[in-house]
Structures are given as C-alpha cells and as structure tokens.
Design a protein around this motif. Structure first.
Motif, mmCIF file in Angstrom:
data_model
loop_
_atom_site.group_PDB
_atom_site.id
_atom_site.type_symbol
_atom_site.label_atom_id
_atom_site.label_comp_id
_atom_site.label_asym_id
_atom_site.label_seq_id
_atom_site.Cartn_x
_atom_site.Cartn_y
_atom_site.Cartn_z
ATOM 1 N N PHE A 86 10.733 -1.576 7.045
ATOM 2 C CA PHE A 86 9.312 -1.217 7.114
ATOM 3 C C PHE A 86 8.656 -1.899 8.303
ATOM 4 O O PHE A 86 7.919 -1.261 9.072
ATOM 5 C CB PHE A 86 8.605 -1.618 5.814
ATOM 6 C CG PHE A 86 7.107 -1.549 5.897
ATOM 7 C CD1 PHE A 86 6.439 -0.342 5.736
ATOM 8 C CD2 PHE A 86 6.352 -2.686 6.175
ATOM 9 C CE1 PHE A 86 5.054 -0.274 5.840
ATOM 10 C CE2 PHE A 86 4.974 -2.629 6.275
ATOM 11 C CZ PHE A 86 4.321 -1.412 6.106
ATOM 12 N N SER A 87 8.905 -3.187 8.483
ATOM 13 C CA SER A 87 8.280 -3.942 9.582
ATOM 14 C C SER A 87 8.686 -3.394 10.937
ATOM 15 O O SER A 87 7.871 -3.315 11.862
ATOM 16 C CB SER A 87 8.649 -5.425 9.486
ATOM 17 O OG SER A 87 8.161 -5.984 8.289
ATOM 18 N N LEU B 166 14.122 2.543 3.132
ATOM 19 C CA LEU B 166 13.899 2.779 4.558
ATOM 20 C C LEU B 166 15.098 2.396 5.424
ATOM 21 O O LEU B 166 15.534 3.197 6.267
ATOM 22 C CB LEU B 166 12.624 2.053 5.018
ATOM 23 C CG LEU B 166 11.314 2.661 4.499
ATOM 24 C CD1 LEU B 166 10.124 1.814 4.940
ATOM 25 C CD2 LEU B 166 11.150 4.095 4.982
ATOM 26 N N PRO B 167 15.681 1.213 5.283
ATOM 27 C CA PRO B 167 16.873 0.892 6.102
ATOM 28 C C PRO B 167 18.042 1.835 5.815
ATOM 29 O O PRO B 167 18.791 2.201 6.724
ATOM 30 C CB PRO B 167 17.212 -0.546 5.689
ATOM 31 C CG PRO B 167 15.938 -1.097 5.161
ATOM 32 C CD PRO B 167 15.248 0.055 4.476
ATOM 33 N N PRO C 223 7.630 -1.843 -4.368
ATOM 34 C CA PRO C 223 7.858 -2.262 -2.976
ATOM 35 C C PRO C 223 9.326 -2.542 -2.667
ATOM 36 O O PRO C 223 9.809 -2.247 -1.567
ATOM 37 C CB PRO C 223 7.012 -3.532 -2.852
ATOM 38 C CG PRO C 223 5.920 -3.342 -3.839
ATOM 39 C CD PRO C 223 6.542 -2.608 -4.992
ATOM 40 N N ASN C 224 10.059 -3.101 -3.635
ATOM 41 C CA ASN C 224 11.476 -3.386 -3.404
ATOM 42 C C ASN C 224 12.270 -2.103 -3.175
ATOM 43 O O ASN C 224 13.227 -2.096 -2.379
ATOM 44 C CB ASN C 224 12.069 -4.152 -4.589
ATOM 45 C CG ASN C 224 11.537 -5.571 -4.676
ATOM 46 O OD1 ASN C 224 10.972 -6.086 -3.710
ATOM 47 N ND2 ASN C 224 11.710 -6.199 -5.827
ATOM 48 N N GLU D 98 0.829 -1.207 0.000
ATOM 49 C CA GLU D 98 0.000 0.000 0.000
ATOM 50 C C GLU D 98 0.867 1.262 0.000
ATOM 51 O O GLU D 98 0.582 2.234 -0.702
ATOM 52 C CB GLU D 98 -0.928 0.018 1.210
ATOM 53 C CG GLU D 98 -1.830 1.242 1.273
ATOM 54 C CD GLU D 98 -2.496 1.398 2.625
ATOM 55 O OE1 GLU D 98 -3.032 2.500 2.871
ATOM 56 O OE2 GLU D 98 -2.459 0.449 3.423
ATOM 57 N N VAL D 99 1.932 1.255 0.815
ATOM 58 C CA VAL D 99 2.851 2.389 0.862
ATOM 59 C C VAL D 99 3.474 2.612 -0.512
ATOM 60 O O VAL D 99 3.557 3.750 -1.003
ATOM 61 C CB VAL D 99 3.954 2.157 1.915
ATOM 62 C CG1 VAL D 99 5.049 3.216 1.783
ATOM 63 C CG2 VAL D 99 3.364 2.192 3.312
ATOM 64 N N ALA D 100 3.934 1.539 -1.137
ATOM 65 C CA ALA D 100 4.552 1.642 -2.453
ATOM 66 C C ALA D 100 3.583 2.211 -3.478
ATOM 67 O O ALA D 100 3.940 3.088 -4.276
ATOM 68 C CB ALA D 100 5.044 0.263 -2.898
#
Length: 330
Positions: A268-269, A260-261, A253-254, A244-246
């Motif tokens: 994300f998690s 993020l890291p 998504p990749n 959903e964010v992507a």
C-alpha cells in the motif's frame, strides 16, 4: 422572468461576440505559433463567457493561448481539430474542451440557428500559485489522464489534445452554463469570484463525466479488487490511509496489506508513494506552485517529509529537479 433574463443575456453576449476584434500573436511566417489568438477578454479577467448565435461561422484555423470549453447549447456544429487532421461534429449537449495552443476552428453552416456557449480560462488560472490551480487540483487529480491534459500545455505547448464529452446530466450542465452566461452578461465587482466558483463546479461536472465516459481499460464491474483499490488511492491521494481503504471496501486492513503485494507486487505504501511522486513531477513541471504547497496538495504534513520522499525516490531534491536541464530526467 428567469427565461427572459437568460434570453436577454444570450442576446447581449452574442452581439458582443460578433463585435470581438480577435488579436493574434505577432510571429514570423512559418512559425508553429502562427495564427495564435490572444486572450480576448480584459487583462483583469481570468474567466470569460462567450456566446455564438447564428447559422454560419467559418473561423480561420488557429491556435489560442487559453483553455476553452465550447458547449453546443442549441443545435450541432462542426469543428476542425489539428489532432488527426479531421472534422468533428459536436452534437447538441456535447462539449469540446481545448488546450492552449491546440489547433482548432469552427467551420459550420446550418439551416437552423446554432448557439454555442464558450467558457474561456486564462492559462494563468491553472499554472500560477496566485490563481485557482489549488482549487482545481482535487478535482483533476482523481484521474491521471485528466490531470495530465490540463498540465501538459505548460510543458508541451503543441500537444494538440482535446476532450469531447456528452454529459449524461444535461439539466445540471445546461443550468450551470446558463448561470455563467447571466453572471457574465451583467457583471458586478464580484463577478470574477462568482465565475471562479461556477468554473469549479463546471470542472467537477467534467471530471465526473470524463471518468464515466473514459474508464481506465476495465470498467469497475470487471476490475479486480486490487485494481479498484489502486484507483481509489489515486482518487484520494492527499488523505488516503490503509485503514480508510479497508473501511471503504469492507475488509480488514491486514487483508488489504496481504492482497496488494500478492496482486500488484507493491505494498500500500509503495503504491501511494508512486502515485504521489508521479503527480509531484507533473506539478513541478506544470505549475509555479512553491514546493511547500505541492507537498500539502499531495498530503504531506510538512515540506521536510516531502523533500525526503522525493529525494529517496528520484535521487534529487524537488528544487534540484526544477533546476535540471531540459534533457535530464529524474
């Protein structure tokens, strides 16, 4: 016709305001709870609408055991706030939002007539499972600062915080309050249910304006993509997924999983878990909601998954956390 109905409702509630016999908590002199106003409405009411209309109102400095929204409907008024020990001018179109037990007093003398519309909400409407908190949660949880403002009084009865907002959309907020005034002035057996829905709309207006007026450090225009994503996760904590964010930010998504890291040091998690756990502690401390309902509000499909996540994060179960001594921290 509509203006006549509104005018009559304002007049009626202003007369009733003048007739209110304010009652105070009976405590020993010198206690921090001294001069604490008790709920002035009926015991069966969770929401009360008051109207002050006049040129002079000089309240004693006091605390109260309910939340209140005081909107300057006509003219400006002055108020004393315990926080910072200062006088505040609430201009027409602005709303002063006070917590339970926060110090406050309207101290105003004007040449022109002032009208203040007050929406009073019992604390149980926020802090009990039987009332409205579950309805308000999704509105409040999008901003952690606003979320804490409404939950802090359960933990810290003397946090003395307040919010002063000027609404950009004056038409909507004024019409909403006018509907509440008319509904409360001529109540029916369903009026509290109607006022609950209207208060939900009021909270949505407050949350929207608060976010616009109090950006978290950086505006959205200057925030990095990673910072925008973290904010978005917090605003959709119960339903958000990586996919959903992507989709929302128009990236694969990749790419989000790599970004993020790199930018935040967290996956994300991990970001989602951290935000859920912070809100979980606030809900465990600030409400009487059962653990199963807290789990659902935070987006967990079942209580078992929430228990496992909470224990792994804090080292204790949600129930053990609730039963800990006050000086213990998770």
């Amino acid at each position: 016709m509509r203006e006549e109905i509104l005018s009559n409702a304002i007049e009626k509630l202003s007369r009733e305001f003048d007739a209110i016999e304010w009652k105070y908590l009976d405590v020993p002199p010198g206690s921090p709870r001294e001069k604490t106003q008790l709920w002035p409405g009926l015991p069966s009411e969770d929401i009360m609408v008051c109207v002050y209309k006049g040129k002079k109102i000089l309240e004693l400095f006091h605390r109260q055991d309910f939340f209140f929204f005081n909107f300057a409907y006509q003219g400006d008024y002055n108020a004393l706030s315990y926080q910072f020990d200062k006088e505040i001018t609430v201009h027409e179109g602005e709303c002063y939002i006070g917590q339970p037990h926060a110090g406050y007093a309207i101290q105003d003398q004007s040449k022109e007539e002032t009208i203040i519309i007050g929406v009073l909400i019992q604390t149980r409407a926020f802090f009990s499972a039987e009332a409205y908190f579950k309805s308000y949660f999704h509105v409040l949880a999008a901003d952690s600062r606003l979320f804490q403002f409404f939950l802090n009084p359960k933990v810290d009865q003397y946090s003395d915080e307040y919010i002063l907002l000027r609404f950009d959309d004056q038409f909507s907020i004024r019409r909403l309050l006018e509907v509440m005034v008319v509904e409360y002035a001529e109540p029916t057996e369903n009026s509290q249910a109607v006022l609950q829905s209207l208060t939900m709309a009021l909270m949505m207006q407050v949350a929207r304006q608060y976010k616009h007026s109090n950006p978290p450090g950086l505006s959205e225009k200057t925030q990095s993509l990673a910072e925008q994503i973290v904010s978005y996760i917090g605003e959709h904590i119960d339903t958000v997924t990586l996919q959903e964010v992507a989709k929302h930010f128009s990236y694969h998504p990749n790419y989000i999983s790599t970004l993020l890291p790199k930018e935040t040091g967290k996956t994300f998690s991990a970001i989602l878990l951290e935000q859920r756990m912070v809100r979980a502690v606030a809900l465990l401390e600030g409400t009487t909601l059962p653990v199963s309902e807290i789990a659902a509000l935070l987006g967990y499909s079942n209580s078992s998954n929430f228990y496992k996540a909470f224990r792994a994060y804090y080292g204790v179960s949600p129930r053990e956390y609730q039963n800990r001594s006050p000086d213990q921290s998770p």
